[in-house]
Write an enzyme that holds these catalytic residues in place. Structure first.
Site, PDB file in Angstrom:
ATOM      1  N   HIS A  51     -64.115 -78.567 -22.324  1.00 41.96           N
ATOM      2  CA  HIS A  51     -64.478 -80.014 -22.435  1.00 41.96           C
ATOM      3  C   HIS A  51     -63.017 -80.428 -23.035  1.00 41.96           C
ATOM      4  O   HIS A  51     -62.017 -80.218 -22.832  1.00 41.96           O
ATOM      5  CB  HIS A  51     -65.682 -80.575 -23.007  1.00 41.96           C
ATOM      6  CG  HIS A  51     -65.942 -82.008 -22.576  1.00 41.96           C
ATOM      7  ND1 HIS A  51     -65.275 -82.966 -21.646  1.00 41.96           N
ATOM      8  CD2 HIS A  51     -66.758 -82.935 -23.345  1.00 41.96           C
ATOM      9  CE1 HIS A  51     -65.887 -84.059 -21.676  1.00 41.96           C
ATOM     10  NE2 HIS A  51     -66.799 -84.041 -22.704  1.00 41.96           N
ATOM     11  N   ASP A  87     -56.141 -83.134 -18.754  1.00 43.29           N
ATOM     12  CA  ASP A  87     -55.924 -82.333 -19.972  1.00 43.29           C
ATOM     13  C   ASP A  87     -54.638 -81.552 -19.781  1.00 43.29           C
ATOM     14  O   ASP A  87     -53.918 -81.402 -20.628  1.00 43.29           O
ATOM     15  CB  ASP A  87     -57.004 -81.426 -20.267  1.00 43.29           C
ATOM     16  CG  ASP A  87     -58.208 -81.858 -20.957  1.00 43.29           C
ATOM     17  OD1 ASP A  87     -59.367 -81.739 -20.727  1.00 43.29           O
ATOM     18  OD2 ASP A  87     -57.890 -83.101 -21.497  1.00 43.29           O
ATOM     19  N   HIS A 140     -62.495 -78.647 -12.637  1.00 46.41           N
ATOM     20  CA  HIS A 140     -63.534 -79.802 -12.850  1.00 46.41           C
ATOM     21  C   HIS A 140     -64.903 -79.602 -12.248  1.00 46.41           C
ATOM     22  O   HIS A 140     -64.767 -79.386 -11.282  1.00 46.41           O
ATOM     23  CB  HIS A 140     -62.675 -81.252 -12.441  1.00 46.41           C
ATOM     24  CG  HIS A 140     -63.212 -82.199 -13.321  1.00 46.41           C
ATOM     25  ND1 HIS A 140     -64.529 -82.857 -12.917  1.00 46.41           N
ATOM     26  CD2 HIS A 140     -62.831 -82.790 -14.564  1.00 46.41           C
ATOM     27  CE1 HIS A 140     -64.720 -83.860 -13.943  1.00 46.41           C
ATOM     28  NE2 HIS A 140     -63.532 -83.766 -14.630  1.00 46.41           N
TER      29      HIS A 140
END
Ligand code: SDX
Length: 382
Positions: A228, A318, A267
Protein backbone atom coordinates in the site's frame (compact mmCIF):
# COMPACT_ATOMS: atom_id res chain seq x y z
CA UNK A 1 -22.33 -19.62 4.49
CA UNK A 2 -20.01 -21.60 2.21
CA UNK A 3 -16.47 -21.05 0.99
CA UNK A 4 -17.95 -20.25 -2.43
CA UNK A 5 -19.44 -17.05 -0.94
CA UNK A 6 -16.04 -15.86 0.26
CA UNK A 7 -14.47 -12.83 -1.57
CA UNK A 8 -10.87 -12.92 -0.32
CA UNK A 9 -9.37 -9.46 0.05
CA UNK A 10 -12.91 -8.14 -0.54
CA UNK A 11 -11.95 -8.07 -4.24
CA UNK A 12 -14.75 -6.46 -6.22
CA UNK A 13 -16.97 -6.06 -3.13
CA UNK A 14 -18.88 -2.77 -2.88
CA UNK A 15 -18.86 -2.31 0.89
CA UNK A 16 -20.75 0.98 1.17
CA UNK A 17 -21.67 4.22 -0.59
CA UNK A 18 -19.50 7.36 -0.37
CA UNK A 19 -19.96 10.89 -1.72
CA UNK A 20 -16.29 11.80 -1.27
CA UNK A 21 -14.59 10.38 -4.36
CA UNK A 22 -15.28 8.18 -7.36
CA UNK A 23 -12.59 5.85 -8.74
CA UNK A 24 -13.61 4.70 -12.23
CA UNK A 25 -11.31 2.04 -13.74
CA UNK A 26 -13.42 1.86 -16.92
CA UNK A 27 -12.72 5.50 -17.74
CA UNK A 28 -9.47 5.49 -15.75
CA UNK A 29 -10.64 8.56 -13.85
CA UNK A 30 -10.82 9.87 -10.29
CA UNK A 31 -13.32 12.49 -9.10
CA UNK A 32 -13.08 14.36 -5.78
CA UNK A 33 -16.66 15.40 -4.95
CA UNK A 34 -17.30 15.44 -8.71
CA UNK A 35 -14.16 17.35 -9.80
CA UNK A 36 -11.54 15.48 -11.93
CA UNK A 37 -8.43 15.26 -9.75
CA UNK A 38 -6.13 16.45 -12.53
CA UNK A 39 -8.10 19.72 -12.73
CA UNK A 40 -7.78 20.23 -8.98
CA UNK A 41 -4.06 19.38 -9.03
CA UNK A 42 -3.46 21.93 -11.78
CA UNK A 43 -5.44 24.80 -10.23
CA UNK A 44 -5.87 24.47 -6.43
CA UNK A 45 -3.72 24.73 -3.30
CA UNK A 46 -3.95 21.54 -1.25
CA UNK A 47 -5.88 23.20 1.59
CA UNK A 48 -8.66 24.22 -0.81
CA UNK A 49 -8.93 20.55 -1.86
CA UNK A 50 -9.03 19.61 1.83
CA UNK A 51 -12.02 21.93 2.25
CA UNK A 52 -13.68 20.30 -0.77
CA UNK A 53 -13.17 16.77 0.56
CA UNK A 54 -14.26 17.67 4.10
CA UNK A 55 -17.20 19.93 3.31
CA UNK A 56 -18.26 18.94 -0.21
CA UNK A 57 -17.49 22.27 -1.95
CA UNK A 58 -14.41 24.25 -2.94
CA UNK A 59 -14.07 27.11 -0.44
CA UNK A 60 -15.04 30.71 -1.09
CA UNK A 61 -12.22 33.23 -0.54
CA UNK A 62 -13.66 33.99 2.91
CA UNK A 63 -13.95 30.30 3.85
CA UNK A 64 -10.37 29.60 2.73
CA UNK A 65 -9.07 32.63 4.62
CA UNK A 66 -10.83 31.48 7.80
CA UNK A 67 -9.62 27.88 7.41
CA UNK A 68 -6.06 29.19 6.88
CA UNK A 69 -6.31 31.42 9.94
CA UNK A 70 -7.29 28.45 12.12
CA UNK A 71 -4.76 26.11 10.49
CA UNK A 72 -1.83 28.49 10.93
CA UNK A 73 -2.49 28.56 14.66
CA UNK A 74 -1.77 24.81 14.72
CA UNK A 75 1.15 24.32 12.33
CA UNK A 76 3.86 24.46 15.01
CA UNK A 77 5.00 21.20 16.62
CA UNK A 78 3.59 21.11 20.19
CA UNK A 79 6.27 20.46 22.87
CA UNK A 80 4.53 17.25 24.01
CA UNK A 81 4.79 15.82 20.47
CA UNK A 82 8.41 16.90 20.10
CA UNK A 83 9.23 15.16 23.40
CA UNK A 84 7.47 11.99 22.20
CA UNK A 85 9.41 12.07 18.92
CA UNK A 86 12.69 12.80 20.71
CA UNK A 87 12.19 9.66 22.82
CA UNK A 88 12.05 7.47 19.70
CA UNK A 89 15.24 5.67 18.60
CA UNK A 90 16.85 7.55 15.69
CA UNK A 91 16.57 4.36 13.61
CA UNK A 92 12.87 3.80 14.35
CA UNK A 93 10.88 3.79 11.10
CA UNK A 94 9.42 7.26 10.52
CA UNK A 95 5.95 5.75 10.09
CA UNK A 96 6.19 4.48 13.69
CA UNK A 97 7.31 7.98 14.73
CA UNK A 98 4.34 9.59 12.95
CA UNK A 99 1.94 7.02 14.43
CA UNK A 100 3.31 7.71 17.93
CA UNK A 101 2.96 11.46 17.51
CA UNK A 102 -0.67 11.12 16.35
CA UNK A 103 -1.36 8.78 19.27
CA UNK A 104 0.00 11.35 21.74
CA UNK A 105 -2.00 14.12 20.07
CA UNK A 106 -5.13 12.02 20.37
CA UNK A 107 -4.53 11.19 24.01
CA UNK A 108 -4.05 14.87 24.83
CA UNK A 109 -7.06 16.01 22.80
CA UNK A 110 -9.49 13.39 24.14
CA UNK A 111 -8.22 13.58 27.72
CA UNK A 112 -11.02 14.36 30.15
CA UNK A 113 -13.69 12.59 28.11
CA UNK A 114 -15.95 11.26 30.85
CA UNK A 115 -16.35 7.95 29.03
CA UNK A 116 -15.67 6.27 25.70
CA UNK A 117 -19.12 7.50 24.67
CA UNK A 118 -17.71 11.05 24.73
CA UNK A 119 -14.43 10.25 22.92
CA UNK A 120 -16.11 10.19 19.50
CA UNK A 121 -16.92 13.89 19.84
CA UNK A 122 -19.34 16.06 17.90
CA UNK A 123 -19.27 16.64 14.10
CA UNK A 124 -17.85 20.14 14.74
CA UNK A 125 -15.18 18.75 17.08
CA UNK A 126 -14.16 16.20 14.44
CA UNK A 127 -13.95 18.89 11.75
CA UNK A 128 -11.60 20.76 14.09
CA UNK A 129 -9.59 17.58 14.76
CA UNK A 130 -9.30 16.92 11.01
CA UNK A 131 -7.92 20.42 10.41
CA UNK A 132 -5.61 20.00 13.43
CA UNK A 133 -4.05 16.86 11.97
CA UNK A 134 -3.74 18.38 8.48
CA UNK A 135 -2.05 21.44 9.99
CA UNK A 136 0.43 19.69 12.30
CA UNK A 137 1.46 16.58 10.33
CA UNK A 138 3.92 18.54 8.14
CA UNK A 139 5.75 19.67 11.30
CA UNK A 140 5.83 16.08 12.60
CA UNK A 141 7.21 14.71 9.32
CA UNK A 142 9.64 17.58 8.72
CA UNK A 143 11.04 17.43 12.26
CA UNK A 144 11.46 13.65 11.99
CA UNK A 145 13.67 13.96 8.91
CA UNK A 146 15.71 16.85 10.36
CA UNK A 147 16.21 15.01 13.66
CA UNK A 148 17.53 11.93 11.83
CA UNK A 149 19.98 14.22 10.02
CA UNK A 150 21.11 15.78 13.33
CA UNK A 151 19.41 19.08 12.51
CA UNK A 152 17.14 21.21 14.69
CA UNK A 153 13.45 22.11 14.46
CA UNK A 154 12.37 24.81 12.02
CA UNK A 155 9.28 26.81 12.98
CA UNK A 156 6.51 27.22 10.38
CA UNK A 157 6.11 30.39 8.33
CA UNK A 158 2.61 31.87 8.04
CA UNK A 159 3.50 33.68 4.81
CA UNK A 160 3.96 30.37 2.97
CA UNK A 161 1.19 28.10 1.69
CA UNK A 162 1.02 24.49 2.86
CA UNK A 163 3.33 22.93 0.26
CA UNK A 164 5.95 25.68 0.52
CA UNK A 165 5.79 25.75 4.33
CA UNK A 166 6.21 21.94 4.46
CA UNK A 167 9.37 22.26 2.32
CA UNK A 168 10.56 25.23 4.41
CA UNK A 169 10.20 23.30 7.68
CA UNK A 170 12.02 20.30 6.16
CA UNK A 171 14.93 21.99 4.39
CA UNK A 172 15.16 25.51 5.85
CA UNK A 173 15.03 27.16 2.43
CA UNK A 174 12.20 28.86 0.64
CA UNK A 175 11.41 26.35 -2.15
CA UNK A 176 11.70 27.16 -5.85
CA UNK A 177 8.18 27.62 -7.31
CA UNK A 178 8.70 24.58 -9.59
CA UNK A 179 9.39 22.38 -6.55
CA UNK A 180 6.55 23.82 -4.46
CA UNK A 181 4.10 23.32 -7.33
CA UNK A 182 5.17 19.70 -7.90
CA UNK A 183 4.91 19.01 -4.16
CA UNK A 184 1.47 20.64 -3.93
CA UNK A 185 0.34 18.48 -6.88
CA UNK A 186 1.57 15.29 -5.17
CA UNK A 187 -0.26 16.17 -1.94
CA UNK A 188 -3.53 16.63 -3.86
CA UNK A 189 -3.07 13.37 -5.79
CA UNK A 190 -2.31 11.46 -2.56
CA UNK A 191 -5.14 13.09 -0.60
CA UNK A 192 -7.97 10.64 -1.30
CA UNK A 193 -8.76 7.38 -3.09
CA UNK A 194 -12.09 5.90 -1.94
CA UNK A 195 -12.01 2.62 0.02
CA UNK A 196 -8.28 1.82 -0.18
CA UNK A 197 -6.94 -0.40 2.60
CA UNK A 198 -5.92 2.40 4.99
CA UNK A 199 -9.08 4.44 4.49
CA UNK A 200 -11.27 1.37 4.97
CA UNK A 201 -9.29 0.58 8.14
CA UNK A 202 -10.11 4.04 9.41
CA UNK A 203 -13.78 3.55 8.57
CA UNK A 204 -13.91 0.21 10.40
CA UNK A 205 -12.47 1.82 13.54
CA UNK A 206 -14.81 4.84 13.23
CA UNK A 207 -17.78 2.49 12.74
CA UNK A 208 -17.39 1.33 16.37
CA UNK A 209 -17.66 5.04 17.42
CA UNK A 210 -14.04 5.03 18.54
CA UNK A 211 -12.41 8.47 18.30
CA UNK A 212 -11.02 10.05 15.13
CA UNK A 213 -7.39 9.86 16.31
CA UNK A 214 -7.66 6.11 16.96
CA UNK A 215 -9.06 5.67 13.45
CA UNK A 216 -6.19 7.68 11.94
CA UNK A 217 -3.61 5.69 13.93
CA UNK A 218 -5.09 2.48 12.53
CA UNK A 219 -5.00 3.92 9.01
CA UNK A 220 -1.32 4.84 9.44
CA UNK A 221 -0.60 1.23 10.38
CA UNK A 222 -2.30 0.00 7.22
CA UNK A 223 -0.59 2.56 4.98
CA UNK A 224 2.87 1.51 6.22
CA UNK A 225 2.70 -1.80 4.35
CA UNK A 226 4.72 -2.04 1.07
CA UNK A 227 1.66 -3.35 -0.78
CA UNK A 228 0.00 0.00 0.00
CA UNK A 229 1.59 3.33 0.98
CA UNK A 230 5.00 1.86 1.76
CA UNK A 231 5.40 1.27 -1.99
CA UNK A 232 6.64 4.82 -2.69
CA UNK A 233 9.59 4.22 -0.38
CA UNK A 234 10.09 0.77 -1.92
CA UNK A 235 10.16 2.26 -5.45
CA UNK A 236 13.24 4.25 -4.45
CA UNK A 237 14.93 1.13 -3.09
CA UNK A 238 14.27 -0.47 -6.52
CA UNK A 239 15.82 2.53 -8.32
CA UNK A 240 18.83 2.36 -6.00
CA UNK A 241 19.19 -1.39 -6.63
CA UNK A 242 19.07 -0.95 -10.42
CA UNK A 243 21.39 2.07 -10.53
CA UNK A 244 20.84 3.27 -14.09
CA UNK A 245 18.85 2.47 -17.24
CA UNK A 246 21.53 0.06 -18.50
CA UNK A 247 20.87 -2.19 -15.49
CA UNK A 248 17.09 -2.53 -15.94
CA UNK A 249 16.81 -5.67 -18.09
CA UNK A 250 19.20 -7.78 -15.99
CA UNK A 251 17.61 -6.55 -12.76
CA UNK A 252 14.11 -7.30 -14.04
CA UNK A 253 15.17 -10.80 -15.17
CA UNK A 254 16.34 -11.56 -11.62
CA UNK A 255 13.37 -9.91 -9.91
CA UNK A 256 10.79 -11.77 -11.98
CA UNK A 257 12.72 -15.04 -11.63
CA UNK A 258 12.54 -14.47 -7.86
CA UNK A 259 8.78 -13.78 -8.25
CA UNK A 260 9.24 -10.34 -6.60
CA UNK A 261 6.44 -7.77 -6.67
CA UNK A 262 7.82 -4.77 -8.54
CA UNK A 263 7.03 -1.83 -6.30
CA UNK A 264 5.09 1.04 -7.87
CA UNK A 265 3.32 -1.20 -10.37
CA UNK A 266 -0.12 -2.77 -10.34
CA UNK A 267 -3.33 -1.77 -8.59
CA UNK A 268 -6.33 -3.57 -7.11
CA UNK A 269 -8.80 -1.30 -8.93
CA UNK A 270 -7.05 0.21 -11.94
CA UNK A 271 -6.04 -2.55 -14.31
CA UNK A 272 -5.05 -0.38 -17.30
CA UNK A 273 -3.06 2.25 -15.43
CA UNK A 274 -3.63 4.52 -12.45
CA UNK A 275 -5.57 7.69 -13.39
CA UNK A 276 -3.24 9.85 -11.28
CA UNK A 277 0.03 8.77 -12.91
CA UNK A 278 -0.01 11.16 -15.93
CA UNK A 279 -0.48 14.18 -13.62
CA UNK A 280 2.28 13.09 -11.21
CA UNK A 281 4.58 12.07 -14.10
CA UNK A 282 4.20 15.60 -15.52
CA UNK A 283 5.27 16.96 -12.12
CA UNK A 284 8.26 14.59 -12.12
CA UNK A 285 9.20 15.84 -15.59
CA UNK A 286 9.31 19.43 -14.33
CA UNK A 287 11.60 18.34 -11.49
CA UNK A 288 13.87 16.35 -13.86
CA UNK A 289 14.26 19.51 -15.95
CA UNK A 290 14.68 21.78 -12.92
CA UNK A 291 17.41 19.64 -11.33
CA UNK A 292 18.87 18.66 -14.73
CA UNK A 293 18.59 14.91 -14.03
CA UNK A 294 17.76 13.25 -17.38
CA UNK A 295 19.22 10.03 -15.93
CA UNK A 296 16.23 9.75 -13.58
CA UNK A 297 13.78 10.05 -16.49
CA UNK A 298 15.74 7.49 -18.50
CA UNK A 299 15.70 4.92 -15.67
CA UNK A 300 12.00 5.61 -15.00
CA UNK A 301 11.00 5.20 -18.65
CA UNK A 302 13.21 2.14 -19.25
CA UNK A 303 11.84 0.21 -16.26
CA UNK A 304 8.25 1.16 -17.04
CA UNK A 305 8.58 0.11 -20.68
CA UNK A 306 10.38 -3.18 -19.84
CA UNK A 307 7.96 -4.28 -17.10
CA UNK A 308 4.77 -3.20 -18.83
CA UNK A 309 5.84 -4.98 -22.04
CA UNK A 310 6.64 -8.18 -20.15
CA UNK A 311 3.73 -8.35 -17.69
CA UNK A 312 1.11 -5.88 -18.95
CA UNK A 313 1.08 -4.29 -15.48
CA UNK A 314 1.07 -0.50 -15.27
CA UNK A 315 2.56 2.04 -12.86
CA UNK A 316 0.54 3.32 -9.90
CA UNK A 317 0.89 6.74 -8.23
CA UNK A 318 3.80 5.57 -6.09
CA UNK A 319 5.99 5.00 -9.16
CA UNK A 320 6.41 8.68 -10.21
CA UNK A 321 6.11 9.93 -6.61
CA UNK A 322 9.20 8.07 -5.36
CA UNK A 323 11.74 9.68 -7.73
CA UNK A 324 9.93 13.03 -7.44
CA UNK A 325 10.33 13.09 -3.64
CA UNK A 326 13.94 11.97 -4.04
CA UNK A 327 14.69 14.89 -6.36
CA UNK A 328 13.01 17.28 -3.88
CA UNK A 329 15.52 16.11 -1.26
CA UNK A 330 13.34 13.99 1.02
CA UNK A 331 15.01 10.94 2.57
CA UNK A 332 13.54 7.69 1.21
CA UNK A 333 12.15 6.71 4.62
CA UNK A 334 10.27 10.02 4.69
CA UNK A 335 8.25 9.20 1.57
CA UNK A 336 5.41 7.27 3.21
CA UNK A 337 5.02 9.86 6.00
CA UNK A 338 4.51 12.37 3.17
CA UNK A 339 1.67 10.11 1.99
CA UNK A 340 0.23 10.27 5.55
CA UNK A 341 0.36 14.09 5.59
CA UNK A 342 -1.75 14.13 2.40
CA UNK A 343 -4.02 11.11 2.92
CA UNK A 344 -5.04 12.35 6.37
CA UNK A 345 -7.47 14.56 4.42
CA UNK A 346 -9.23 11.59 2.81
CA UNK A 347 -9.04 9.49 5.96
CA UNK A 348 -10.72 12.17 8.10
CA UNK A 349 -13.35 12.88 5.43
CA UNK A 350 -14.27 9.18 5.37
CA UNK A 351 -14.15 8.85 9.17
CA UNK A 352 -16.63 11.71 9.49
CA UNK A 353 -18.80 10.20 6.75
CA UNK A 354 -18.76 6.88 8.63
CA UNK A 355 -19.79 8.60 11.87
CA UNK A 356 -22.75 10.14 10.03
CA UNK A 357 -23.69 6.68 8.66
CA UNK A 358 -23.57 5.32 12.22
CA UNK A 359 -23.33 1.70 11.04
CA UNK A 360 -20.96 -0.86 12.60
CA UNK A 361 -18.76 -2.63 10.00
CA UNK A 362 -18.65 -6.34 10.85
CA UNK A 363 -18.51 -8.84 7.91
CA UNK A 364 -19.13 -12.58 8.19
CA UNK A 365 -16.64 -15.41 7.80
CA UNK A 366 -16.93 -18.98 6.50
CA UNK A 367 -15.49 -21.65 8.83
CA UNK A 368 -13.13 -24.37 7.65
CA UNK A 369 -11.72 -25.48 11.02
CA UNK A 370 -12.37 -28.80 12.88
CA UNK A 371 -15.95 -29.99 13.31
CA UNK A 372 -17.48 -29.54 16.74
CA UNK A 373 -15.71 -31.69 19.37
CA UNK A 374 -15.61 -31.83 23.19
CA UNK A 375 -13.10 -31.68 26.07
CA UNK A 376 -12.29 -35.13 27.55
CA UNK A 377 -14.15 -35.68 30.79
CA UNK A 378 -16.28 -32.56 30.50
CA UNK A 379 -19.73 -33.10 31.99
CA UNK A 380 -22.29 -30.42 31.33
CA UNK A 381 -24.04 -28.90 34.36
CA UNK A 382 -27.49 -30.41 34.88
C1 SDX B 1 -1.43 2.10 -3.35
O1 SDX B 1 -6.18 0.74 -3.25
C2 SDX B 1 -5.71 1.92 -3.46
O2 SDX B 1 -6.40 2.78 -3.97
C3 SDX B 1 -4.22 2.04 -3.05
C4 SDX B 1 -3.58 3.38 -3.52
C5 SDX B 1 -4.22 4.58 -2.81
O3 SDX B 1 -4.16 5.67 -3.36
O4 SDX B 1 -4.67 4.38 -1.64
O5 SDX B 1 -3.69 3.51 -4.92
C6 SDX B 1 -2.09 3.41 -3.14
O6 SDX B 1 -1.36 1.30 -2.44
C7 SDX B 1 -0.94 1.73 -4.74
C8 SDX B 1 -0.33 0.29 -4.79
C9 SDX B 1 1.08 0.38 -4.21
N1 SDX B 1 1.63 -0.99 -4.08
C10 SDX B 1 2.62 -1.42 -4.90
O7 SDX B 1 3.11 -0.78 -5.83
C11 SDX B 1 3.15 -2.81 -4.56
C12 SDX B 1 3.28 -3.66 -5.81
N2 SDX B 1 1.92 -3.94 -6.30
C13 SDX B 1 1.34 -5.25 -6.06
O8 SDX B 1 1.64 -5.74 -4.79
C14 SDX B 1 -0.11 -5.32 -6.49
O9 SDX B 1 -0.21 -4.79 -7.73
C15 SDX B 1 -1.19 -4.71 -5.62
C16 SDX B 1 -1.13 -5.23 -4.22
C17 SDX B 1 -1.09 -3.25 -5.61
C18 SDX B 1 -2.53 -5.10 -6.23
O10 SDX B 1 -2.59 -6.43 -6.20
P1 SDX B 1 -3.93 -7.24 -6.59
O11 SDX B 1 -4.99 -6.41 -7.19
O12 SDX B 1 -4.31 -8.04 -5.41
O13 SDX B 1 -3.44 -8.09 -7.75
P2 SDX B 1 -2.69 -9.43 -7.55
O14 SDX B 1 -1.64 -9.26 -6.48
O15 SDX B 1 -3.72 -10.48 -7.40
O16 SDX B 1 -1.92 -9.54 -8.93
C19 SDX B 1 -2.51 -10.21 -10.03
C20 SDX B 1 -1.31 -10.81 -10.74
C21 SDX B 1 -0.51 -11.72 -9.83
O17 SDX B 1 0.15 -12.66 -10.67
P3 SDX B 1 -0.31 -14.23 -10.48
O18 SDX B 1 -0.02 -14.58 -9.05
O19 SDX B 1 -1.80 -14.25 -10.83
O20 SDX B 1 0.56 -14.94 -11.50
O21 SDX B 1 -0.40 -9.77 -11.16
C22 SDX B 1 0.83 -9.92 -10.48
C23 SDX B 1 0.57 -10.83 -9.27
O22 SDX B 1 1.76 -11.52 -8.92
N3 SDX B 1 1.25 -8.62 -10.02
C24 SDX B 1 2.52 -8.25 -9.94
C25 SDX B 1 2.49 -6.93 -9.48
N4 SDX B 1 1.21 -6.56 -9.30
C26 SDX B 1 0.45 -7.61 -9.63
N5 SDX B 1 3.66 -8.92 -10.19
C27 SDX B 1 4.81 -8.24 -9.99
N6 SDX B 1 4.87 -6.97 -9.56
C28 SDX B 1 3.73 -6.29 -9.29
N7 SDX B 1 3.79 -5.05 -8.86
Amino acid sequence: MTEQDVRKGLVGVVADVTAISKVNPETNSLLYRGYPVQELAATQPVDAVAHLLWHGELPTDEQLAEQRRRARLQRALPPELREAIDRMPLDAHPMDEVRTAVSVLGALDTAGAASVLDAVGTPERNRERSLRLFAVLPAIVAYGQRRRRGLGLIEPRDDLDDAANFLWMTFGDEPHPVVAEAFNRSLILYAEHSFNASTFTGRVIASTLSDLYSAVVGAIGALKGPLHGGANEAVMHVFDEIGDAAGVEAWLDRALADKRKIMGFGHRVYKRGDSRVPTMKAALDTLVAHYERPDVAELYDTLERAFTQRKGIYPNLDYPSGPAYNLMGFDTVTFTPLFVAARVIGWTAHIMEQYAANALIRPLSAYDGPDERHVDGYVADE
